[in-house]
Design an enzyme around this catalytic site. Structure first.
Site, PDB file in Angstrom:
ATOM      1  N   LYS A  99       0.824  -1.215   0.000  1.00  0.00           N
ATOM      2  CA  LYS A  99       0.000   0.000   0.000  1.00  0.00           C
ATOM      3  C   LYS A  99       0.859   1.267   0.000  1.00  0.00           C
ATOM      4  O   LYS A  99       0.517   2.245  -0.678  1.00  0.00           O
ATOM      5  CB  LYS A  99      -0.958   0.007   1.196  1.00  0.00           C
ATOM      6  CG  LYS A  99      -0.316   0.201   2.547  1.00  0.00           C
ATOM      7  CD  LYS A  99      -1.356   0.263   3.641  1.00  0.00           C
ATOM      8  CE  LYS A  99      -0.717   0.425   5.005  1.00  0.00           C
ATOM      9  NZ  LYS A  99       0.009   1.688   5.176  1.00  0.00           N
ATOM     10  N   THR A 100       1.967   1.258   0.733  1.00  0.00           N
ATOM     11  CA  THR A 100       2.837   2.438   0.746  1.00  0.00           C
ATOM     12  C   THR A 100       3.443   2.661  -0.631  1.00  0.00           C
ATOM     13  O   THR A 100       3.591   3.796  -1.092  1.00  0.00           O
ATOM     14  CB  THR A 100       3.943   2.289   1.805  1.00  0.00           C
ATOM     15  OG1 THR A 100       3.347   2.042   3.087  1.00  0.00           O
ATOM     16  CG2 THR A 100       4.793   3.552   1.888  1.00  0.00           C
TER      17      THR A 100
ATOM     18  N   ASP B  60      -3.990   7.553   4.210  1.00  0.00           N
ATOM     19  CA  ASP B  60      -3.515   6.199   4.514  1.00  0.00           C
ATOM     20  C   ASP B  60      -4.237   5.660   5.750  1.00  0.00           C
ATOM     21  O   ASP B  60      -4.695   6.431   6.601  1.00  0.00           O
ATOM     22  CB  ASP B  60      -2.002   6.250   4.753  1.00  0.00           C
ATOM     23  CG  ASP B  60      -1.374   4.870   4.843  1.00  0.00           C
ATOM     24  OD1 ASP B  60      -1.998   3.890   4.374  1.00  0.00           O
ATOM     25  OD2 ASP B  60      -0.250   4.770   5.370  1.00  0.00           O
ATOM     26  N   GLU B  61      -4.320   4.348   5.878  1.00  0.00           N
ATOM     27  CA  GLU B  61      -4.909   3.670   7.048  1.00  0.00           C
ATOM     28  C   GLU B  61      -6.297   4.229   7.362  1.00  0.00           C
ATOM     29  O   GLU B  61      -6.620   4.553   8.508  1.00  0.00           O
ATOM     30  CB  GLU B  61      -3.996   3.820   8.272  1.00  0.00           C
ATOM     31  CG  GLU B  61      -2.571   3.308   8.073  1.00  0.00           C
ATOM     32  CD  GLU B  61      -2.460   1.787   8.081  1.00  0.00           C
ATOM     33  OE1 GLU B  61      -3.508   1.111   8.032  1.00  0.00           O
ATOM     34  OE2 GLU B  61      -1.329   1.270   8.124  1.00  0.00           O
TER      35      GLU B  61
ATOM     36  N   GLN C 189      -7.754  -5.124   9.064  1.00  0.00           N
ATOM     37  CA  GLN C 189      -6.719  -4.717  10.019  1.00  0.00           C
ATOM     38  C   GLN C 189      -7.178  -3.561  10.914  1.00  0.00           C
ATOM     39  O   GLN C 189      -6.355  -2.836  11.464  1.00  0.00           O
ATOM     40  CB  GLN C 189      -5.440  -4.325   9.272  1.00  0.00           C
ATOM     41  CG  GLN C 189      -4.800  -5.475   8.522  1.00  0.00           C
ATOM     42  CD  GLN C 189      -3.457  -5.099   7.938  1.00  0.00           C
ATOM     43  OE1 GLN C 189      -2.445  -5.002   8.641  1.00  0.00           O
ATOM     44  NE2 GLN C 189      -3.428  -4.879   6.633  1.00  0.00           N
TER      45      GLN C 189
ATOM     46  N   ARG D 103       2.110 -10.769  10.514  1.00  0.00           N
ATOM     47  CA  ARG D 103       3.408 -10.127  10.771  1.00  0.00           C
ATOM     48  C   ARG D 103       4.548 -11.049  10.362  1.00  0.00           C
ATOM     49  O   ARG D 103       5.682 -10.598  10.179  1.00  0.00           O
ATOM     50  CB  ARG D 103       3.588  -9.784  12.266  1.00  0.00           C
ATOM     51  CG  ARG D 103       2.615  -8.810  12.881  1.00  0.00           C
ATOM     52  CD  ARG D 103       2.410  -7.580  12.067  1.00  0.00           C
ATOM     53  NE  ARG D 103       1.250  -7.715  11.195  1.00  0.00           N
ATOM     54  CZ  ARG D 103       0.982  -6.914  10.184  1.00  0.00           C
ATOM     55  NH1 ARG D 103       1.785  -5.928   9.884  1.00  0.00           N
ATOM     56  NH2 ARG D 103      -0.093  -7.100   9.436  1.00  0.00           N
TER      57      ARG D 103
END
Length: 685
Positions: A40-41, A223-224, A254, A615
């Site tokens: 995503k980044t 973002d997020e 998430q 993770r």
């Protein structure tokens, strides 16, 4: 997938099809649902670079908002790796709170806010609330409760008069809320929730301000998005209202911060609020193996309120996910420590390749003991913050009072530090005198001759204290170096000699003196990195440093400096979001932790498990206990019900005996060589 290209230039063909689709859509609203580890980044940074470099959109008309300074810094660096830095002049990439500071500094006067406002930290906020409760003859132990309700009201854009609280607290809450807000106004302070709600009120109540702000925001990227609360959600709608070119990136799977106000429904409401939204789903994962992803998919698919997506990877199936049930937390901790050593020496890994994830901080203790017993170095993310240490808080209090002499919380902390002979009784009398004269505590000091309750000798010491603050206020206003003036202040106050006076433990003294030096290095890094830490249109100043410093405290851990140490990382699942590790031990996977005893939403608990599982890059070990000590008594436990949602074909369930047999198996020659190499390195140290 690499973090950034080695040479400058936009090559959108390096993106996968979905990423490319998200990048080239620049007209109108778009929603990018980005699964864990799906890049995503990369999408956000490529999209910004693409708009500037290929579409010639001025960087000053682009605004990108995220939740941590670390994420914002990474975005800036990645974009600078793609296009010349000269093309980025005027772009805004930062957190919601930093954006709030910027808007309030420019337009806060419309709300009666002085541009030199101070940002109230969480502990200082609690102190003010506690004092107000005492003044209202209400239980000061309720300060946490009132702090929570005040924050909730502001995040939900609800006034103190309108909020309803169950029980007796509702009777006094309005008075406490009103008194708290009045105290902030009188002290020229804002809290972190004000950094969101006040900019919203600016744009809502002052159309001319809104037009000036939003007209410039031709392209907004958030973002997020699943972590936004109501106030942030409303700010986003305001900012995008003029041009309607908005890209949001997030993942409903998430969303794990409902307890602090985040509302993942904002993600689902986006398509209703912005007609014609283009939806792009990123499901290719670049982080984990397929075995790990299939375990994660099998858990999260049981949530009913989610956008369907199946993570997959080109990395192959990888190692099996293991599950082991131990007798108690002691055997669990020792088993995990042994497992780390076995994997390390058999695969020639670094300790920094390993992480231990747990649900609650108190679980860390047994793992610390076990790792120490096995001589395994480690660090804990989420322990006592560097900035919470006494000597650091004392220096910060001086800087805050110098910047804003109305800051009575800071004044009360340092008026007798270092020791000046100003006792508690005299401080109380000063407070009473200031209240009677309707003065700030600082201003009251200059009029102590008007009261007989403060002894002449003590009044003299108070005056000397006031003189120091005023002297350095002038110095900071005229300095070109915040570092140099802060260093001078620390020396004039004899902070280091005072540390020696207050302790006889040489190790403690050394640690605290080192902390003071570390704080000066923090100022030096800030001062030498204006593009990262301050408004590029303003020179370094104490005001800018304190604002930047407060924002770091709110949004980031101070563990970043140690992130490259060769140590095992211990952290909660909440703290692990956004991180990744080759080998992850997810411990305490039991009913009571997953889901937690006090959970109010099982679907969020399942999302938390999903975050923990994803993770892991190469291998995941899941463990639980049959029993744990609670208040000195054994409490028998059951494995997490989420474990039953994982097909048996995806997880290797092993007994402790089987695990120990594997660990005790004769190591191969390579493992032996790795072990002696490690031993040799340790002896060198």
């Amino acid at each position: 997938m690499t973090n950034s290209p080695k040479s400058k230039g936009i090559n959108i063909n390096s993106l996968n099809e979905s990423q490319r689709e998200a990048v080239i859509h620049t007209k109108g609203p778009s929603m990018v649902l980005a699964g864990a580890g799906s890049g995503k980044t990369r999408v956000i940074t490529f999209k910004i670079a693409y708009m500037i470099d290929k579409l010639n959109i001025p960087a000053s008309n682009i605004l990108a908002v995220t939740f941590t300074n670390k994420a914002a810094k990474e975005m800036k660096q990645r974009i600078a790796d793609l296009i010349p830095k000269s093309k980025l002049k005027g772009i805004y990439i930062g957190t919601f709170h930093a954006l709030g500071v910027k808007l309030l500094k420019s337009h806060g006067k419309h709300l009666g806010l002085d541009p030199n406002f101070s940002i109230l930290g969480e502990s200082d906020q609690k102190s003010i609330i506690k004092q107000i409760l005492i003044e209202h003859k209400y239980n000061p132990d309720k300060s946490d409760t009132f702090q929570f309700h005040i924050s909730t009201a502001k995040n939900n854009l609800v006034s103190g008069e309108d909020i309803i609280i169950e029980g007796e607290d509702s009777i006094v809450f309005r008075d406490i809320f009103t008194a708290y807000q009045k105290r902030l106004i009188n002290h020229n302070q804002v809290d972190f929730d004000d950094l969101i709600q006040l900019p919203f009120k600016l744009m809502r109540d002052f159309p001319e301000v809104k037009e000036k702000i939003t007209k410039k925001v031709e392209h907004l990227l958030v973002d997020e998005y699943q972590d936004t609360n109501i106030a942030q959600y409303e700010i986003v709608k305001q900012l995008a209202s003029h041009h309607n070119n908005i890209t949001i990136v997030g993942d409903d799977d998430q969303s794990i911060y409902a307890w602090r106000g985040a509302n993942y429904q904002n993600l689902f409401n986006f398509e209703k609020d912005f007609a014609g939204t283009k939806l792009v789903i990123l499901s290719q994962n670049y982080r984990s193996t397929n075995n790990i992803l299939q375990v994660a998919n099998s858990v999260i698919k049981n949530n009913s309120q989610r956008k369907e997506k199946q993570l997959w990877s080109e990395r192959g199936n990888g190692k099996e996910v293991n599950y082991t049930e131990y007798e108690d937390e002691l055997s669990e901790a020792l088993g995990v420590a042994n497992s780390i050593n076995v994997w390390k020496f058999r695969k020639n890994l670094n300790y920094s390749d390993f992480a231990i994830l747990f649900r609650t901080n108190f679980q860390a203790r047994s793992f610390e003991d076990a790792l120490r017993e096995k001589s395994i170095p480690y660090k804990i993310i989420g322990g006592m913050s560097f900035y919470e240490r006494k000597e650091i808080k004392d220096i910060i209090a001086y800087l805050k009072l110098i910047h804003n002499t109305k800051d009575s919380v800071s004044l009360l902390r340092i008026i007798n530090y270092p020791k000046r002979g100003i006792g508690d009784v005299s401080v109380k009398n000063l407070r009473d005198f200031a209240a009677d004269k309707d003065l700030s505590l600082f201003d009251a000091i200059s009029k102590t001759e008007e009261t007989t309750t403060i002894p002449e000798k003590t009044a003299y010491q108070m005056q000397l204290f006031r003189d120091i603050i005023l002297e350095y206020k002038e110095k900071f206003e005229n300095t070109r170096s915040v570092l140099k003036t802060t260093d001078e202040l620390i020396k004039d106050l004899n902070i280091v000699p005072e540390i020696y006076n207050l302790s006889k433990d040489p190790i403690e003294i050394q640690r605290r003196v080192k902390n003071v030096d570390s704080f000066k290095r923090i100022i030096e890094r800030w001062e030498n990195n204006p593009d990262t830490y301050m408004d590029e249109n303003e020179p370094p100043s104490l005001k800018n440093f304190l604002h930047a410093f407060a924002l770091v405290l709110e949004n980031d851990s101070d563990e970043d400096e140690d992130s490259y140490e060769n140590v095992v990382t211990l952290l909660t699942v909440h703290a692990s979001k956004g991180l990744e590790f080759p080998y992850v031990h997810l411990v305490g996977f039991e009913n009571g932790f997953f889901p937690h005893y006090n959970c109010f939403n099982v679907e969020e608990e399942r999302r938390l498990a999903y975050v923990a599982i994803t993770r892991a890059q190469d291998h995941l070990e899941i463990t639980s206990c049959q029993k744990r000590k609670k208040f000195g008594q054994w409490e028998y436990r059951q494995p997490s019900p989420f474990l039953e949602e994982i097909p048996s074909s995806l997880i290797n369930i092993q007994t402790v005996e089987q695990l120990e047999k594997q660990q005790n198996a004769k190591p191969d020659d390579e493992s032996v060589k790795n072990f002696f190499k490690h031993l040799k390195d340790q002896l060198k140290k």
